[in-house]
Design a protein around this motif. Sequence first.
Motif, PDB file in Angstrom:
ATOM      1  N   LEU A  33       0.832  -1.209   0.000  1.00  0.00           N
ATOM      2  CA  LEU A  33       0.000   0.000   0.000  1.00  0.00           C
ATOM      3  C   LEU A  33       0.867   1.260   0.000  1.00  0.00           C
ATOM      4  O   LEU A  33       0.538   2.250  -0.661  1.00  0.00           O
ATOM      5  CB  LEU A  33      -0.910  -0.003   1.223  1.00  0.00           C
ATOM      6  N   PHE A  34       1.984   1.214   0.736  1.00  0.00           N
ATOM      7  CA  PHE A  34       2.905   2.357   0.755  1.00  0.00           C
ATOM      8  C   PHE A  34       3.477   2.610  -0.645  1.00  0.00           C
ATOM      9  O   PHE A  34       3.518   3.756  -1.118  1.00  0.00           O
ATOM     10  CB  PHE A  34       4.029   2.083   1.752  1.00  0.00           C
ATOM     11  N   LEU A  35       3.908   1.539  -1.322  1.00  0.00           N
ATOM     12  CA  LEU A  35       4.443   1.696  -2.679  1.00  0.00           C
ATOM     13  C   LEU A  35       3.368   2.199  -3.631  1.00  0.00           C
ATOM     14  O   LEU A  35       3.647   2.995  -4.538  1.00  0.00           O
ATOM     15  CB  LEU A  35       5.008   0.362  -3.162  1.00  0.00           C
ATOM     16  N   HIS A  36       2.137   1.726  -3.439  1.00  0.00           N
ATOM     17  CA  HIS A  36       1.045   2.187  -4.308  1.00  0.00           C
ATOM     18  C   HIS A  36       0.809   3.685  -4.150  1.00  0.00           C
ATOM     19  O   HIS A  36       0.541   4.388  -5.135  1.00  0.00           O
ATOM     20  CB  HIS A  36      -0.230   1.408  -3.980  1.00  0.00           C
ATOM     21  N   ALA A  41       1.196   9.096  -6.451  1.00  0.00           N
ATOM     22  CA  ALA A  41       1.599  10.494  -6.292  1.00  0.00           C
ATOM     23  C   ALA A  41       1.988  11.134  -7.617  1.00  0.00           C
ATOM     24  O   ALA A  41       2.020  12.364  -7.729  1.00  0.00           O
ATOM     25  CB  ALA A  41       2.769  10.590  -5.312  1.00  0.00           C
ATOM     26  N   VAL A  42       2.269  10.308  -8.627  1.00  0.00           N
ATOM     27  CA  VAL A  42       2.596  10.838  -9.958  1.00  0.00           C
ATOM     28  C   VAL A  42       1.292  11.185 -10.663  1.00  0.00           C
ATOM     29  O   VAL A  42       0.468  10.316 -10.941  1.00  0.00           O
ATOM     30  CB  VAL A  42       3.383   9.804 -10.792  1.00  0.00           C
ATOM     31  N   ARG A  43       1.083  12.451 -10.946  1.00  0.00           N
ATOM     32  CA  ARG A  43      -0.160  12.892 -11.585  1.00  0.00           C
ATOM     33  C   ARG A  43      -0.136  12.603 -13.082  1.00  0.00           C
ATOM     34  O   ARG A  43       0.907  12.678 -13.720  1.00  0.00           O
ATOM     35  CB  ARG A  43      -0.367  14.385 -11.355  1.00  0.00           C
ATOM     36  N   LEU A  44      -1.306  12.310 -13.608  1.00  0.00           N
ATOM     37  CA  LEU A  44      -1.425  12.104 -15.060  1.00  0.00           C
ATOM     38  C   LEU A  44      -1.504  13.462 -15.745  1.00  0.00           C
ATOM     39  O   LEU A  44      -2.517  13.833 -16.337  1.00  0.00           O
ATOM     40  CB  LEU A  44      -2.669  11.265 -15.384  1.00  0.00           C
ATOM     41  N   ASP A  45      -0.401  14.175 -15.675  1.00  0.00           N
ATOM     42  CA  ASP A  45      -0.364  15.533 -16.224  1.00  0.00           C
ATOM     43  C   ASP A  45       1.079  15.866 -16.557  1.00  0.00           C
ATOM     44  O   ASP A  45       1.903  16.048 -15.660  1.00  0.00           O
ATOM     45  CB  ASP A  45      -0.919  16.525 -15.199  1.00  0.00           C
ATOM     46  N   VAL A 155       4.602   9.695 -17.907  1.00  0.00           N
ATOM     47  CA  VAL A 155       4.778  11.062 -17.409  1.00  0.00           C
ATOM     48  C   VAL A 155       6.237  11.316 -17.044  1.00  0.00           C
ATOM     49  O   VAL A 155       6.807  12.363 -17.360  1.00  0.00           O
ATOM     50  CB  VAL A 155       3.858  11.311 -16.200  1.00  0.00           C
ATOM     51  N   GLY A 156       6.851  10.334 -16.364  1.00  0.00           N
ATOM     52  CA  GLY A 156       8.258  10.494 -16.010  1.00  0.00           C
ATOM     53  C   GLY A 156       9.162  10.500 -17.219  1.00  0.00           C
ATOM     54  O   GLY A 156      10.168  11.228 -17.260  1.00  0.00           O
ATOM     55  N   ALA A 157       8.818   9.714 -18.235  1.00  0.00           N
ATOM     56  CA  ALA A 157       9.665   9.610 -19.421  1.00  0.00           C
ATOM     57  C   ALA A 157       9.650  10.874 -20.266  1.00  0.00           C
ATOM     58  O   ALA A 157      10.513  11.051 -21.133  1.00  0.00           O
ATOM     59  CB  ALA A 157       9.214   8.422 -20.276  1.00  0.00           C
ATOM     60  N   VAL A 158       8.700  11.768 -20.036  1.00  0.00           N
ATOM     61  CA  VAL A 158       8.653  13.025 -20.784  1.00  0.00           C
ATOM     62  C   VAL A 158       9.858  13.903 -20.456  1.00  0.00           C
ATOM     63  O   VAL A 158      10.322  14.679 -21.292  1.00  0.00           O
ATOM     64  CB  VAL A 158       7.324  13.762 -20.478  1.00  0.00           C
ATOM     65  N   LYS A 159      10.371  13.735 -19.251  1.00  0.00           N
ATOM     66  CA  LYS A 159      11.509  14.561 -18.851  1.00  0.00           C
ATOM     67  C   LYS A 159      12.753  14.173 -19.638  1.00  0.00           C
ATOM     68  O   LYS A 159      12.901  13.034 -20.075  1.00  0.00           O
ATOM     69  CB  LYS A 159      11.778  14.388 -17.360  1.00  0.00           C
ATOM     70  N   THR A 171       9.131   4.435 -10.932  1.00  0.00           N
ATOM     71  CA  THR A 171       7.685   4.201 -10.933  1.00  0.00           C
ATOM     72  C   THR A 171       7.369   2.757 -11.280  1.00  0.00           C
ATOM     73  O   THR A 171       6.539   2.107 -10.624  1.00  0.00           O
ATOM     74  CB  THR A 171       6.994   5.142 -11.933  1.00  0.00           C
ATOM     75  N   ALA A 172       8.036   2.240 -12.313  1.00  0.00           N
ATOM     76  CA  ALA A 172       7.804   0.849 -12.710  1.00  0.00           C
ATOM     77  C   ALA A 172       8.247  -0.126 -11.618  1.00  0.00           C
ATOM     78  O   ALA A 172       7.568  -1.126 -11.341  1.00  0.00           O
ATOM     79  CB  ALA A 172       8.541   0.556 -14.016  1.00  0.00           C
ATOM     80  N   PHE A 173       9.378   0.171 -10.990  1.00  0.00           N
ATOM     81  CA  PHE A 173       9.900  -0.714  -9.938  1.00  0.00           C
ATOM     82  C   PHE A 173       8.962  -0.741  -8.735  1.00  0.00           C
ATOM     83  O   PHE A 173       8.693  -1.805  -8.158  1.00  0.00           O
ATOM     84  CB  PHE A 173      11.292  -0.236  -9.528  1.00  0.00           C
TER      85      PHE A 173
END
Length: 241
Positions: A33-36, A41-45, A155-159, A171-173
């Motif tokens: 649950l903590f990892l979830h 926390a990563v927004r779809l934005d 979202v992270g890969a956009v950076k 995020t994947a891990f």
Amino acid sequence: MASCPAGALPVGPTIGAESLIIITGLIGIFFALFLHRRVAAVRLDVAQVEEEDETMMMSVKEAGQNQTFEQNERLRELYAAISNGANSFLFSEYKLCTVFVVFLAGVIVGLVSWSSGRETAIFTATSFVVGALTSMLSGYIGMRVAVFSNARCTVGAVKPAPHGWTESFNTAFRAGGVMGFSLCGLALLCLYALVVFLAPSFSWGTTAGAMKLFDCIAGFGLGGSAVAMFGRVGGGIYTKA
């Protein structure tokens, strides 16, 4: 070691072992649950990239104000389509799995009754069904977490590199950790509950009773593996299609 009657098992304190099983299972679930929460926390934005990275902010401004809006709309559109497809796949697959589990449970009752008696057959079939249901629940959690995290990896890969690669990998891990820890914790607690439920029906203090109990408990692994086979084969075909 204290002496014990022939054919009986030496009885020792079990509270410590039982507590360890329960605590370990709960730790696995709570850590999942903590990892979830970390993944959620990563927004779809992708606009959040503008707030965090000055270089990306400049590139987005140069490309025009509508680019970020279009990216967000496309990202959410794909996320919704994949989520709906995954739900439809699971619903169809689990209908088939339910028929398979009911049929095989009947076969188990018939075969085990012939060799070991009806009571043992019913307990073995019960273990099989509990294992299958546990595997179904684990598969559902895994599919939902995978879909939930895929868009957030994007979202992270956009950076720009290397920060984008790092955030996508993290995020994947974490999403994989949700599946791993929740599966282990859930299976451990369900198996423990099954043993506690069935133990009073057997002579737990004797070698013969303990062996008979765990012969029945073996059905739990068969049920879990049978449903996992459907998930692995069917899920692989679905994702490739």
